[in-house]
Design an enzyme around this catalytic site. Sequence first.
Site, PDB file in Angstrom:
ATOM      1  N   SER A 148       0.857  -1.285  -0.004  1.00  0.00           N
ATOM      2  CA  SER A 148       0.051  -0.151   0.161  1.00  0.00           C
ATOM      3  C   SER A 148       0.787   1.323   0.144  1.00  0.00           C
ATOM      4  O   SER A 148       0.370   2.228  -0.787  1.00  0.00           O
ATOM      5  CB  SER A 148      -0.834   0.097   1.120  1.00  0.00           C
ATOM      6  OG  SER A 148      -1.834  -1.139   1.203  1.00  0.00           O
TER       7      SER A 148
ATOM      8  N   HIS B 221       0.680   4.375   4.361  1.00  0.00           N
ATOM      9  CA  HIS B 221       0.180   4.996   3.326  1.00  0.00           C
ATOM     10  C   HIS B 221       0.704   6.401   3.159  1.00  0.00           C
ATOM     11  O   HIS B 221       1.078   6.749   2.113  1.00  0.00           O
ATOM     12  CB  HIS B 221      -1.229   5.089   3.768  1.00  0.00           C
ATOM     13  CG  HIS B 221      -1.768   3.634   3.414  1.00  0.00           C
ATOM     14  ND1 HIS B 221      -3.175   3.598   3.108  1.00  0.00           N
ATOM     15  CD2 HIS B 221      -1.333   2.465   3.513  1.00  0.00           C
ATOM     16  CE1 HIS B 221      -3.662   2.357   3.137  1.00  0.00           C
ATOM     17  NE2 HIS B 221      -2.550   1.521   3.253  1.00  0.00           N
TER      18      HIS B 221
END
Length: 290
Positions: free
Chosen positions: A194, A241
Amino acid sequence: MTSADFRTNPENYCYRHPDRQSFVLCQRCLRTICPECQTQMPVGVICPECLRDQQQQQQAGRVTRMPRRRGPARARATDTRPLVTYAIVIVTSLTYLFTLIPGIGDTVTAYLAFNSAFLFPGIGFQPWRLLTVTLVHASLWHLVLNMLALWALGRSLEPLLGRGRFLALYLLSALGGSVLVSLLAPGTWVVGASGAVWGLLGAMFVIGRHLGVNVTAIAILLGLNLVITFLPGSGISWQAHIGGGLVGALVGFIFARTRAIRAQRRQMWLLIGVAAGLLALLVVPVVVYG
């Protein structure tokens, strides 16, 4: 550099197709070339004119390193496939399959997942985890969502940037995600690509702005993902992230601002500087939490 400046600079367009923007340069003449004009060589890509010159030199007996068969060379000249994207998807998917094998799956995950504790020499220094975290995922859906996003973004970014720059962007974004996890969530186990995918999103947003492209859809996607990331009980590492997205945006900014031929060496050193800076930040958790 504003988006208007970028659009009016001829160095940002293929010299054979003035309507096509590109970040890729011929390795011999350093002119900008679009995917259709690129021929992949061992040292990089070259333009059709440089390829023709090398072939003529080969026929004259002055160069012997050119491929003898022209068919594959012509095929590669129009090869616009995002091969790095495909390779990452395949390797990541195969790794996930290995993690499903009884008896060795848990070992594979434990060996590749990231935990900042393994940056402490006293515990066991395993720095590869900073990047191999992108290869392991918590579930099939986790894998599928990340690989779909990678495939969608890579098909646009890789032909634009070139395979080397795209791979550098992906790896630096992954490193950025791991570094922020180390700084803000030490000792936390993290898996997934991610952070690297968020880096691609961040880079696409910045590069799109410089190209004058409407990036509203990308901004909305980033916003929605950000909201989901911070939902209570989501189990998502927001540090990975955010770290990946910030580094990706920075790398995209570097690519956009060092697009000129004369700035290529500076671009390389700036990327090295980003990597060195991220690695230097890893000293902080070792000192603070060690």
